[in-house]
Write an enzyme that holds these catalytic residues in place. Structure first.
Site, short mmCIF file in Angstrom:
data_model
loop_
_atom_site.label_atom_id
_atom_site.label_comp_id
_atom_site.label_asym_id
_atom_site.label_seq_id
_atom_site.Cartn_x
_atom_site.Cartn_y
_atom_site.Cartn_z
N GLU A 180 -6.82 -51.39 71.17
CA GLU A 180 -6.27 -50.26 71.91
C GLU A 180 -4.78 -50.17 71.55
O GLU A 180 -3.94 -50.77 72.19
CB GLU A 180 -6.46 -50.43 73.42
CG GLU A 180 -6.05 -49.18 74.19
CD GLU A 180 -6.16 -49.35 75.69
OE1 GLU A 180 -6.18 -48.32 76.39
OE2 GLU A 180 -6.21 -50.49 76.18
N ALA A 220 0.86 -48.30 79.40
CA ALA A 220 1.46 -49.64 79.40
C ALA A 220 1.48 -50.24 78.00
O ALA A 220 1.06 -51.38 77.77
CB ALA A 220 0.70 -50.55 80.36
N HIS A 227 -7.48 -45.66 89.49
CA HIS A 227 -7.36 -44.86 88.27
C HIS A 227 -7.95 -43.47 88.40
O HIS A 227 -7.53 -42.55 87.70
CB HIS A 227 -8.04 -45.58 87.10
CG HIS A 227 -7.23 -46.68 86.50
ND1 HIS A 227 -7.13 -47.91 87.09
CD2 HIS A 227 -6.46 -46.71 85.37
CE1 HIS A 227 -6.34 -48.69 86.34
NE2 HIS A 227 -5.93 -47.99 85.31
N ASP A 268 -11.01 -52.27 81.86
CA ASP A 268 -9.63 -52.22 81.35
C ASP A 268 -8.82 -53.33 82.02
O ASP A 268 -7.62 -53.17 82.30
CB ASP A 268 -9.00 -50.84 81.59
CG ASP A 268 -7.73 -50.62 80.78
OD1 ASP A 268 -7.50 -51.37 79.80
OD2 ASP A 268 -6.95 -49.71 81.13
#
Length: 384
Positions: free
Chosen positions: A126, A137, A248, A271
């Site tokens: 990622e 982030a 989220h 995640d």
């Protein structure tokens, strides 16, 4: 030490099969596999009042138990893997966050060994090929355009164990990188992107098949500029990742995704970062400092959400009790769909004879009471 189930009949539970839920069903375990006939001398475990579902498959996970998959030692990575197994994730892909290319290549070499020995199901990169406009982030100074030669460098370092790469496909080299990934049998995922609707359609046509945590780190849905969300939801070739932790996503966003994409195109992911299964405190996510407070991870500088502290059993329970989704649809999202995407459905993702004996025992409130992986109890049921 895990306890081997040997020859065991798990009986009396609600068993979720690809064809639907069987009341008072049974699963036969022989060695490390699911069997279709009861072997002589098999023990019986009464699971009345419980659910038996396939082991969970997490295709996007950065760590847990205080350990990071991006920077931890081999022992620390294994600690993170064990933490998620105790919460029902029997198949796990390790995700790396943005870093220097040489560092990521080195990490790929380390993680690939754990894939080869069966502890991990693959590697997911990622970053660093993501948009600075939607970096989340990730350290902006380390981001770069998706040059196919650099993408290939990571694939080579992973020695055939790379399963997925997240790209902002609108960046220079993005479409060519999608084609490169497809040629090598690696999932091209669209995420951390500032793409338009039209640019997203182009990437899907080039072979991208996954939306990295849909809704998060991408432009919102607009009525004149629908952006990537509309393109990703409408295309039958795309599976959308969802982080169902209550932070989220608003429940209405999750409902929209299930309604538009359908249960066959949703994959629940965690995640997760180091704090999953570990607790509040200060952590590192790559080079960035993260504070976890009341289970929510945010960057110390800027306050952006920094991954999650989610485990898939919590996502499952929330989907059943808060979102009120059918259990069969939840099982597809946490097991079958990601297993199919990863090319592992011949071994995991459903309770069928011949497949690995990977399963989760849930009580009536959808809390984990047992986890079996390859015929060994990671969490041995205590039903008294």
């Amino acid at each position: 030490m895990a306890v081997r189930a040997e020859s065991t009949v798990l009986a009396g539970a609600r068993v979720v099969l690809p064809s639907g839920t069987v009341e008072g069903g049974r699963v036969i375990v022989e060695g490390g596999r699911i069997a279709d006939a009861v072997p002589a001398g098999a023990a019986t475990l009464d699971l009345s009042g419980h659910w038996v579902v396939p082991g969970f498959v997490d295709m996007h996970n950065h760590g847990g138990g205080g350990a990071s998959f991006t920077s931890g030692s081999v022992d620390e990575v294994l600690k993170g893997v064990r933490t998620h197994r105790e919460h029902g994730t029997t198949t796990l892909v390790a995700s790396a966050v943005t870093g220097e290319m040489d560092f990521l290549a080195q990490r790929a070499g380390i993680l690939s060994e754990l894939v080869e020995q069966g502890d991990l199901a693959g590697i997911h990169f990622e970053g660093p090929f993501i948009s600075p406009c939607r970096k989340g982030a990730h350290s902006e100074s380390l981001l770069r355009d998706p040059d196919p030669a650099e993408v290939r460098k990571l694939l080579d370092a992973a020695r055939g164990t790379a399963r997925m790469v997240t790209l902002a496909t609108e960046l220079p080299g993005g479409i060519d990188s999608v084609r490169l990934l497809v040629e090598h049998g690696v999932i091209a995922a669209i995420g951390h992107t500032d793409a338009t609707y039209e640019e997203t359609v182009e990437a899907i046509d080039a072979g991208a098949t996954v939306a990295t945590h849909l809704f998060n780190a991408m432009p919102p849905l607009g009525h004149r500029a629908p952006g990537p969300i509309a393109a990703l939801l409408e295309d039958e070739r795309v599976t959308v990742e969802l982080i169902n932790d209550g932070t989220h996503l608003h429940p209405a966003a999750l409902e929209l995704a299930f309604h538009r994409a359908g249960a066959g195109r949703v994959a629940f992911i965690t995640d997760a970062m180091d704090a999953a299964g570990f607790g509040d405190g200060l952590y590192q996510l790559g080079p960035l400092a993260v504070e976890v407070r009341e289970g929510v991870a945010r960057l110390v500088e800027g306050g952006s959400i920094a991954g999650s502290t989610l485990t898939l059993d919590t996502a499952f329970r929330r989907a059943a009790t808060v979102d009120r989704l059918p259990v069969e649809d939840i099982v597809r999202a946490v097991s079958a769909n990601p297993a199919k995407l990863l090319g592992l459905y011949d071994r995991v993702g459903s309770l069928e004879p011949g497949k690995d004996a990977d399963l989760v025992v849930l009580d009536a409130d959808f809390s984990v009471t047992g986890v079996l992986r390859k015929g060994e109890w990671v969490v041995e049921p205590h039903l008294g």
